[in-house]
Design an enzyme around this catalytic site. Structure first.
Site, PDB file in Angstrom:
ATOM      1  CG  ASN A  38      11.612 -17.030  -7.298  1.00  0.00           C
ATOM      2  OD1 ASN A  38      11.983 -17.903  -8.078  1.00  0.00           O
ATOM      3  ND2 ASN A  38      10.632 -16.171  -7.590  1.00  0.00           N
ATOM      4  NE  ARG A 148       0.100  -7.597  -6.874  1.00  0.00           N
ATOM      5  CZ  ARG A 148       1.369  -7.990  -7.013  1.00  0.00           C
ATOM      6  NH1 ARG A 148       2.108  -8.197  -5.945  1.00  0.00           N
ATOM      7  NH2 ARG A 148       1.880  -8.212  -8.188  1.00  0.00           N
ATOM      8  CE1 TYR A 160       6.568  -7.811  -8.630  1.00  0.00           C
ATOM      9  CE2 TYR A 160       4.880  -6.172  -8.140  1.00  0.00           C
ATOM     10  CZ  TYR A 160       5.441  -7.417  -7.928  1.00  0.00           C
ATOM     11  OH  TYR A 160       4.862  -8.265  -7.039  1.00  0.00           O
ATOM     12  CG  ASP A 211       4.197  -5.259  -4.452  1.00  0.00           C
ATOM     13  OD1 ASP A 211       5.001  -4.457  -3.926  1.00  0.00           O
ATOM     14  OD2 ASP A 211       4.390  -6.490  -4.507  1.00  0.00           O
ATOM     15  CG  HIS A 213       8.246  -5.432  -6.373  1.00  0.00           C
ATOM     16  ND1 HIS A 213       9.462  -5.830  -6.872  1.00  0.00           N
ATOM     17  CD2 HIS A 213       7.675  -6.551  -5.887  1.00  0.00           C
ATOM     18  CE1 HIS A 213       9.611  -7.134  -6.706  1.00  0.00           C
ATOM     19  NE2 HIS A 213       8.531  -7.599  -6.103  1.00  0.00           N
ATOM     20  CD  GLU A 237       3.246  -6.319  -1.332  1.00  0.00           C
ATOM     21  OE1 GLU A 237       2.013  -6.439  -1.488  1.00  0.00           O
ATOM     22  OE2 GLU A 237       4.069  -7.172  -1.715  1.00  0.00           O
ATOM     23  CD  GLU A 263       7.377  -9.288  -1.554  1.00  0.00           C
ATOM     24  OE1 GLU A 263       6.143  -9.272  -1.593  1.00  0.00           O
ATOM     25  OE2 GLU A 263       8.112  -9.277  -2.554  1.00  0.00           O
ATOM     26  NE  ARG A 284       3.566  -8.096   1.361  1.00  0.00           N
ATOM     27  CZ  ARG A 284       3.170  -9.185   0.691  1.00  0.00           C
ATOM     28  NH1 ARG A 284       2.080  -9.827   1.049  1.00  0.00           N
ATOM     29  NH2 ARG A 284       3.856  -9.626  -0.333  1.00  0.00           N
ATOM     30  CD  GLU A 340       1.267 -12.051  -2.620  1.00  0.00           C
ATOM     31  OE1 GLU A 340       2.149 -12.097  -1.746  1.00  0.00           O
ATOM     32  OE2 GLU A 340       1.469 -11.642  -3.776  1.00  0.00           O
ATOM     33  CD1 TRP A 403      12.476  -6.157 -11.258  1.00  0.00           C
ATOM     34  CD2 TRP A 403      12.067  -7.644  -9.655  1.00  0.00           C
ATOM     35  NE1 TRP A 403      11.391  -6.910 -11.649  1.00  0.00           N
ATOM     36  CE2 TRP A 403      11.118  -7.823 -10.673  1.00  0.00           C
ATOM     37  CE3 TRP A 403      12.002  -8.467  -8.512  1.00  0.00           C
ATOM     38  CZ2 TRP A 403      10.105  -8.799 -10.628  1.00  0.00           C
ATOM     39  CZ3 TRP A 403      11.020  -9.433  -8.442  1.00  0.00           C
ATOM     40  CH2 TRP A 403      10.081  -9.597  -9.510  1.00  0.00           C
TER      41      TRP A 403
END
Ligand code: GCO
Ligand code: MG
Length: 403
Positions: A38, A148, A160, A211, A213, A237, A263, A284, A340, A403
């Site tokens: 991404n 979630r 977020y 999450d 994040h 998470e 992730e 993850r 997820e 972020w």
């Protein structure tokens, strides 16, 4: 001997940007791999087109392990998301081909079924606590067993995880990174309260996830985890960035709230201490960013030795090829935890026709040989790539935050 005749890289934006690799053998068998990173899509597309595709042509598609070693060790340069995503795409496409040649779905090649379906968690969000509670209930009504929950934090614009309107949550939505404000104090004040409100209103007969994040320091994360123990989260998470795996020891010393990480990590070495020192409960890492089915299986096997379960990343920026590969792996591995899942846009599903089905809060693999996904390149070509970036967070004093 069948050889790799062709490898094509497709960059298209059906619903959002995806990079897709298609390998074709001299026998006319095709395999698909996802290569989407991404906000950095073209770097992986170039890595594949300019550096890997020329090496693939003429090689034996059946030698998956050897190909992995050849591409990883052969690069000399170690790890990194761009390299690992490119290797993932090749590896996934070769598993797809092996399944089609054998006439078996990939989960059979991985040892067969360990479970009937793969429990998933959905993404509920709200601009305030009431809206969040309604959204969690909506997913409960749709049959999800795990949800979630993320709510907007007052005075923190663009928090977020909050969906805009009724659409699909999509953080990479602008052609330059959107800058969003962040206040740790406001988040720590607000998040435990809305998570508690969800439990008070909707009870405990479903799994609740959250999450963080990467937004907290280890000590802040320890405080947060301790404060929400009565909420009984399935996991918190990414409580803190994971480049420093040691950081999780401090969180662990203070709270029994389960932790999920991985992730944004791309290799077994990135999660080695998290797993072997039992600093997390769920790993993850995903097929697309952590070296494909071959390498992810290795991570999951290491995790199994330490009672760490799987919880693969599955946001919309992972294509239906990754989702299918994940569900094959989830179906086979003994230490599966949760998957997820965010539904893709309709146009994404039209371009990637996948056999994976959602039933009763579980994803089910199909029985087609390989991964069970077809790519419609003609339809995809109608949606050209557009630059899209993830946001950047800044603290209220203007300095950059994770972020
Ligand atoms: C998740 C993730 C995503 C990521 C996104 C980055 O848990 O699903 O945190 O929302 O931010 O996938 O590309
Ligand atoms: Mg996440």
């Amino acid at each position: 001997m069948s050889t790799i005749e062709r490898a094509e890289v497709f960059v298209a934006s059906p619903g959002r940007n995806f990079v897709t690799l298609r390998i074709t053998t001299s026998d006319g068998v095709t395999g698909l791999g996802d290569a989407t990173l991404n906000g950095r899509e073209l770097a992986v597309a170039s890595y594949l087109r300019d550096h890997l595709v020329p090496l693939l042509v003429g090689r034996d598609p059946a030698r998956i392990e050897d190909m992995w070693q050849y591409l990883y060790r052969g690069a000399y340069w170690r790890r990194g998301p761009v390299t690992m995503t490119a290797i993932s795409a090749v590896d996934t496409a070769l598993w797809d081909i092996k399944g089609k040649v054998a006439g078996l779905p990939v989960y059979q090649l991985l040892g067969g079924r360990s479970r009937e379906g793969v429990m998933v968690y959905a993404h509920a969000s709200g601009t305030d606590t009431e809206a969040l509670i309604d959204d969690v209930q909506r997913f409960r009504d749709l049959g999800y067993r795990a949800v979630r929950a993320q709510a907007a934090v007052p005075d923190v614009g663009g928090t977020y995880g909050i969906r805009k309107g009724n659409g699909i949550y999509e953080p990479a939505s602008s052609s330059r990174p959107e800058e969003q404000p962040w206040s740790t104090e406001a988040y720590l004040d607000h998040a435990p309260r809305y998570l508690r409100a969800v439990r008070e209103r909707l009870g405990f007969d479903f799994h609740l996830l959250h999450d963080v994040h990467h937004r907290l320091t280890p000590l802040e994360a320890a405080r947060f985890g301790k404060e929400v123990e009565d909420v009984r989260l399935f996991w918190m998470e990414d409580p803190t960035p994971a480049e420093n795996q040691e950081a999780f020891r401090l969180i662990r010393q203070h709270t029994t709230t389960p932790i999920a990480v991985g992730e944004a990590l791309s290799s077994i070495w990135d999660v080695q201490h998290l797993i072997t020192e039992q600093l997390v409960d769920y790993v993850r890492t995903t097929v697309v960013h952590a070296g494909g089915i071959t390498h992810l299986r290795r991570i999951f096997d290491l995790a199994a030795l330490y009672q760490v379960r799987t919880g693969s990343h599955g946001a919309t920026d992972l294509s239906p090829v990754t989702l299918a590969a994940a569900v094959h792996l989830d179906t086979a591995v003994p230490n599966f935890g949760i998957q997820e899942y965010m539904a893709h846009a309709e146009v994404t599903d039209a371009v990637f026709r996948s056999e994976v089905r959602l039933e009763d809060g579980h994803l089910l693999v199909g029985e087609a040989p390989g991964l069970g996904v077809e790519y419609d390149e003609t339809l995809a070509a109608r949606y050209p790539y557009e630059p899209r970036y993830l946001p950047v967070a800044r603290r209220l004093d203007g300095s950059v935050h994770d972020w």
